[in-house]
Design an enzyme around this catalytic site. Structure first.
Site, mmCIF file in Angstrom:
data_model
loop_
_atom_site.group_PDB
_atom_site.id
_atom_site.type_symbol
_atom_site.label_atom_id
_atom_site.label_comp_id
_atom_site.label_asym_id
_atom_site.label_seq_id
_atom_site.Cartn_x
_atom_site.Cartn_y
_atom_site.Cartn_z
ATOM 1 N N ARG A 147 4.798 6.422 -0.213
ATOM 2 C CA ARG A 147 3.765 6.998 -0.945
ATOM 3 C C ARG A 147 2.663 6.352 -0.613
ATOM 4 N NH1 ARG A 147 4.595 9.111 -6.786
ATOM 5 N NH2 ARG A 147 2.721 10.279 -6.362
ATOM 6 N N CYS A 192 -1.334 3.966 -9.979
ATOM 7 C CA CYS A 192 -0.165 4.858 -9.340
ATOM 8 C C CYS A 192 -0.401 6.260 -9.247
ATOM 9 C CB CYS A 192 1.165 4.682 -10.476
ATOM 10 S SG CYS A 192 0.454 5.212 -12.114
#
Length: 281
Positions: free
Chosen positions: A178, A234
């Site tokens: 990611r 995040c």
């Protein structure tokens, strides 16, 4: 004292009057699962705090997928849970400490330092044959007066202003694919904030699920300067919290949370996006 405490430590203090145990179990994408698990069985006397109802604000155009809760509303949740300024709080979950770390961070943000995360989580507690209960304790509301530590959090404007500046390091807490922009199962744009390095939050735990020691955490971040300002993010500001905790355990004292994180960053048209290994050290 370290912020990570063992399940034996919790067991020994289970009925001490100044302790509140907070069950923070929550499964992303299945918002009712955590509360249902709590109602079925929890550590005796534990209260339930919901990631999206108690530990986050409703989603808006900006602010990310789990915006920080309104302070007044969060204080109401703490009061209903029996958490006051003199309460020792122990948080646990079954998600590797991610949700419990969110409560840990929020309480520290409001100036409350006596908050801990139970190592390993509820499943390990059950496996050890420690007591569980389905009963919900009658809670006496407590008074909690917040003292926000504004230096612990940064806004999107602050992050933009500090891109590629000396003395600041961005840490992306998501899984490497990611971070590199190879996959993006949740947010509409893949990639990372330019200049950020990648430290997957889950690497703060050992293979058996227990948290690494402060010394082991320090080894994880051995390439970082303790003089730098470290901005951790995040996808939505939740799994960044265990990395903030790990850095704090490792002795870093200039650690800040970009609470909106990636989902907030990409909500602003024109914010730069990087992919691949750019910024990796």
């Amino acid at each position: 004292m370290n912020a990570i405490v063992s399940k034996n430590w919790v067991l020994a203090r289970l009925y001490e009057p100044d302790i509140v145990i907070a069950d923070c179990r929550f499964l992303l994408g299945k918002p009712d699962v955590g509360r249902e698990a709590y109602l079925e069985a929890h550590i005796p006397g534990a209260v339930y705090l919901d990631l999206e109802k108690d530990l986050s604000a409703p989603i808006c155009e900006h602010g990310g997928r789990h915006p920080l809760p309104d302070i007044d509303k969060f204080v109401q949740s703490l009061s209903k849970a029996g958490i006051g300024n003199d309460t020792r709080v122990v948080a646990y979950d079954d998600q590797g400490g991610a949700m419990a770390s969110r409560l840990w961070w929020l309480l520290r943000y409001l100036g409350h330092s006596t908050v801990y995360v139970m190592d390993e989580g509820f499943s390990a507690w059950q496996k050890a044959s420690f007591p569980v209960s389905a009963e919900q304790k009658v809670i006496v509301p407590a008074s909690f007066v917040p003292h926000p530590q504004v230096e612990l959090v940064v806004s999107v404007e602050e992050v933009k202003a500090k891109l590629h500046t000396a003395g600041t390091m961005l840490i992306d807490s998501r899984e490497a694919p990611r971070y590199r922009g190879e996959v993006e199962p949740i947010d509409p744009v893949a990639g990372h904030i330019p200049g950020a390095i990648n430290r997957f939050w889950s690497e703060g735990r050992r293979a058996d699920g227990s948290w690494k020691s402060p010394e082991e955490q320090a080894e994880r971040f051995a390439d970082l300067s303790r003089d730098d300002e470290l901005i951790v993010y995040c996808g939505s500001g939740v799994t960044a919290c265990p990395n903030v905790l790990a850095l704090t355990e490792a002795g870093f004292d200039k650690v800040k949370l970009y609470a909106g994180s990636w989902s907030d960053w990409i909500s602003y048209e024109g914010n730069p996006v990087a992919t691949g290994e750019e910024g990796k050290q």
